[in-house]
Design a protein around this motif. Structure first.
Motif, PDB file in Angstrom:
ATOM      1  N   PHE A   1      31.715  75.883  50.218  1.00  0.00           N
ATOM      2  CA  PHE A   1      30.419  76.401  49.785  1.00  0.00           C
ATOM      3  C   PHE A   1      30.485  76.927  48.353  1.00  0.00           C
ATOM      4  O   PHE A   1      29.640  76.592  47.508  1.00  0.00           O
ATOM      5  N   ILE A   2      31.503  77.721  48.045  1.00  0.00           N
ATOM      6  CA  ILE A   2      31.631  78.262  46.695  1.00  0.00           C
ATOM      7  C   ILE A   2      31.942  77.157  45.695  1.00  0.00           C
ATOM      8  O   ILE A   2      31.448  77.169  44.559  1.00  0.00           O
ATOM      9  N   SER A   3      32.746  76.183  46.098  1.00  0.00           N
ATOM     10  CA  SER A   3      33.045  75.064  45.201  1.00  0.00           C
ATOM     11  C   SER A   3      31.773  74.300  44.853  1.00  0.00           C
ATOM     12  O   SER A   3      31.567  73.910  43.696  1.00  0.00           O
ATOM     13  N   LEU A   4      30.912  74.081  45.849  1.00  0.00           N
ATOM     14  CA  LEU A   4      29.641  73.404  45.572  1.00  0.00           C
ATOM     15  C   LEU A   4      28.737  74.241  44.678  1.00  0.00           C
ATOM     16  O   LEU A   4      28.052  73.703  43.797  1.00  0.00           O
ATOM     17  N   LEU A   5      28.730  75.557  44.886  1.00  0.00           N
ATOM     18  CA  LEU A   5      27.935  76.423  44.015  1.00  0.00           C
ATOM     19  C   LEU A   5      28.423  76.356  42.571  1.00  0.00           C
ATOM     20  O   LEU A   5      27.619  76.307  41.635  1.00  0.00           O
ATOM     21  N   LEU A   6      29.721  76.360  42.390  1.00  0.00           N
ATOM     22  CA  LEU A   6      30.267  76.312  41.031  1.00  0.00           C
ATOM     23  C   LEU A   6      30.071  74.940  40.396  1.00  0.00           C
ATOM     24  O   LEU A   6      29.784  74.844  39.198  1.00  0.00           O
ATOM     25  N   LEU A   7      30.224  73.884  41.186  1.00  0.00           N
ATOM     26  CA  LEU A   7      30.024  72.537  40.632  1.00  0.00           C
ATOM     27  C   LEU A   7      28.578  72.287  40.237  1.00  0.00           C
ATOM     28  O   LEU A   7      28.301  71.612  39.248  1.00  0.00           O
ATOM     29  N   SER A   8      27.652  72.837  41.005  1.00  0.00           N
ATOM     30  CA  SER A   8      26.239  72.637  40.675  1.00  0.00           C
ATOM     31  C   SER A   8      25.746  73.635  39.628  1.00  0.00           C
ATOM     32  O   SER A   8      24.622  73.498  39.141  1.00  0.00           O
ATOM     33  N   ASN A   9      26.566  74.636  39.306  1.00  0.00           N
ATOM     34  CA  ASN A   9      26.222  75.667  38.326  1.00  0.00           C
ATOM     35  C   ASN A   9      24.894  76.335  38.678  1.00  0.00           C
ATOM     36  O   ASN A   9      24.051  76.576  37.817  1.00  0.00           O
ATOM     37  N   LEU A  10      24.732  76.651  39.944  1.00  0.00           N
ATOM     38  CA  LEU A  10      23.523  77.286  40.431  1.00  0.00           C
ATOM     39  C   LEU A  10      23.361  78.666  39.794  1.00  0.00           C
ATOM     40  O   LEU A  10      24.286  79.487  39.823  1.00  0.00           O
ATOM     41  N   ALA A  11      22.218  78.901  39.195  1.00  0.00           N
ATOM     42  CA  ALA A  11      21.874  80.162  38.533  1.00  0.00           C
ATOM     43  C   ALA A  11      22.857  80.511  37.412  1.00  0.00           C
ATOM     44  O   ALA A  11      23.041  81.680  37.080  1.00  0.00           O
ATOM     45  N   GLY A  12      23.511  79.492  36.841  1.00  0.00           N
ATOM     46  CA  GLY A  12      24.424  79.723  35.733  1.00  0.00           C
ATOM     47  C   GLY A  12      25.691  80.461  36.139  1.00  0.00           C
ATOM     48  O   GLY A  12      26.334  81.102  35.303  1.00  0.00           O
ATOM     49  N   LEU A  13      26.069  80.357  37.423  1.00  0.00           N
ATOM     50  CA  LEU A  13      27.232  81.092  37.916  1.00  0.00           C
ATOM     51  C   LEU A  13      28.524  80.638  37.248  1.00  0.00           C
ATOM     52  O   LEU A  13      29.358  81.466  36.864  1.00  0.00           O
ATOM     53  N   LYS A  14      28.690  79.322  37.081  1.00  0.00           N
ATOM     54  CA  LYS A  14      29.914  78.817  36.442  1.00  0.00           C
ATOM     55  C   LYS A  14      29.998  79.279  34.987  1.00  0.00           C
ATOM     56  O   LYS A  14      31.065  79.697  34.525  1.00  0.00           O
ATOM     57  N   ASP A  15      28.886  79.241  34.280  1.00  0.00           N
ATOM     58  CA  ASP A  15      28.874  79.702  32.888  1.00  0.00           C
ATOM     59  C   ASP A  15      29.169  81.196  32.797  1.00  0.00           C
ATOM     60  O   ASP A  15      29.886  81.642  31.897  1.00  0.00           O
ATOM     61  N   LEU A  16      28.632  81.958  33.722  1.00  0.00           N
ATOM     62  CA  LEU A  16      28.862  83.399  33.726  1.00  0.00           C
ATOM     63  C   LEU A  16      30.337  83.719  33.955  1.00  0.00           C
ATOM     64  O   LEU A  16      30.911  84.580  33.276  1.00  0.00           O
ATOM     65  N   ILE A  17      30.963  83.008  34.903  1.00  0.00           N
ATOM     66  CA  ILE A  17      32.383  83.236  35.172  1.00  0.00           C
ATOM     67  C   ILE A  17      33.235  82.764  34.000  1.00  0.00           C
ATOM     68  O   ILE A  17      34.213  83.409  33.631  1.00  0.00           O
TER      69      ILE A  17
ATOM     70  N   GLN B   1      32.493  82.758  30.869  1.00  0.00           N
ATOM     71  CA  GLN B   1      32.369  83.672  29.738  1.00  0.00           C
ATOM     72  C   GLN B   1      32.913  85.063  30.034  1.00  0.00           C
ATOM     73  O   GLN B   1      32.955  85.915  29.160  1.00  0.00           O
ATOM     74  N   SER B   2      33.346  85.287  31.269  1.00  0.00           N
ATOM     75  CA  SER B   2      33.858  86.593  31.671  1.00  0.00           C
ATOM     76  C   SER B   2      35.215  86.861  31.020  1.00  0.00           C
ATOM     77  O   SER B   2      35.965  85.945  30.685  1.00  0.00           O
ATOM     78  N   SER B   3      35.530  88.137  30.847  1.00  0.00           N
ATOM     79  CA  SER B   3      36.836  88.487  30.293  1.00  0.00           C
ATOM     80  C   SER B   3      37.948  88.330  31.330  1.00  0.00           C
ATOM     81  O   SER B   3      39.109  88.207  30.981  1.00  0.00           O
ATOM     82  N   GLU B   4      37.603  88.350  32.617  1.00  0.00           N
ATOM     83  CA  GLU B   4      38.564  88.178  33.714  1.00  0.00           C
ATOM     84  C   GLU B   4      38.062  87.082  34.660  1.00  0.00           C
ATOM     85  O   GLU B   4      37.656  87.365  35.791  1.00  0.00           O
ATOM     86  N   PRO B   5      38.092  85.818  34.246  1.00  0.00           N
ATOM     87  CA  PRO B   5      37.526  84.770  35.111  1.00  0.00           C
ATOM     88  C   PRO B   5      38.331  84.541  36.388  1.00  0.00           C
ATOM     89  O   PRO B   5      37.750  84.215  37.421  1.00  0.00           O
ATOM     90  N   TYR B   6      39.646  84.734  36.338  1.00  0.00           N
ATOM     91  CA  TYR B   6      40.458  84.500  37.543  1.00  0.00           C
ATOM     92  C   TYR B   6      40.193  85.563  38.602  1.00  0.00           C
ATOM     93  O   TYR B   6      40.186  85.262  39.802  1.00  0.00           O
ATOM     94  N   LEU B   7      39.966  86.777  38.191  1.00  0.00           N
ATOM     95  CA  LEU B   7      39.625  87.832  39.136  1.00  0.00           C
ATOM     96  C   LEU B   7      38.275  87.553  39.785  1.00  0.00           C
ATOM     97  O   LEU B   7      38.118  87.701  41.001  1.00  0.00           O
ATOM     98  N   ALA B   8      37.311  87.130  38.980  1.00  0.00           N
ATOM     99  CA  ALA B   8      35.992  86.813  39.520  1.00  0.00           C
ATOM    100  C   ALA B   8      36.069  85.659  40.512  1.00  0.00           C
ATOM    101  O   ALA B   8      35.453  85.706  41.588  1.00  0.00           O
TER     102      ALA B   8
END
Length: 90
Positions: free
Chosen positions: A36-52, A54-61
């Motif tokens: 489910f999360i992989s599909l959310l990130l692949l589809s970039n729903l609500a800019g979630l992939k871009d937000l992660i 651009q985060s300073s700690e993307p692995y933690l997120a």
């Protein structure tokens, strides 16, 4: 003199059937949560992939997102498994 039998002599002990079923349903729920999360990130729903990204700690997120969704989905599938078990009519 009475002798006690070992519950599983010379072979690997199997856990009870209920524990096996709950373990399988937990693994299934975790796999559904990860998918489910992989599909959310692949589809970039609500800019979630871009937000992660651009985060300073993307692995933690990513860890928190995957871990807690896997935990939630595995809990739901274990609950559904328990609730759909047949009842004893004694």
């Amino acid at each position: 003199m009475t002798t006690t039998k070992d519950s599983c002599p010379g072979r690997r002990c199997q856990p009870p059937l209920l524990i096996q079923v709950l373990g399988i349903s937990s693994l299934l729920g975790s796999a559904i949560g990860v998918a489910f999360i992989s599909l959310l990130l692949l589809s970039n729903l609500a800019g979630l992939k871009d937000l992660i990204a651009q985060s300073s700690e993307p692995y933690l997120a990513l860890f928190l997102l995957y871990f807690f969704n896997a935990l939630t989905f595995s809990s739901v599938t274990m609950g559904v498994t328990i609730m759909t078990l047949p009842r004893d009519r004694q």
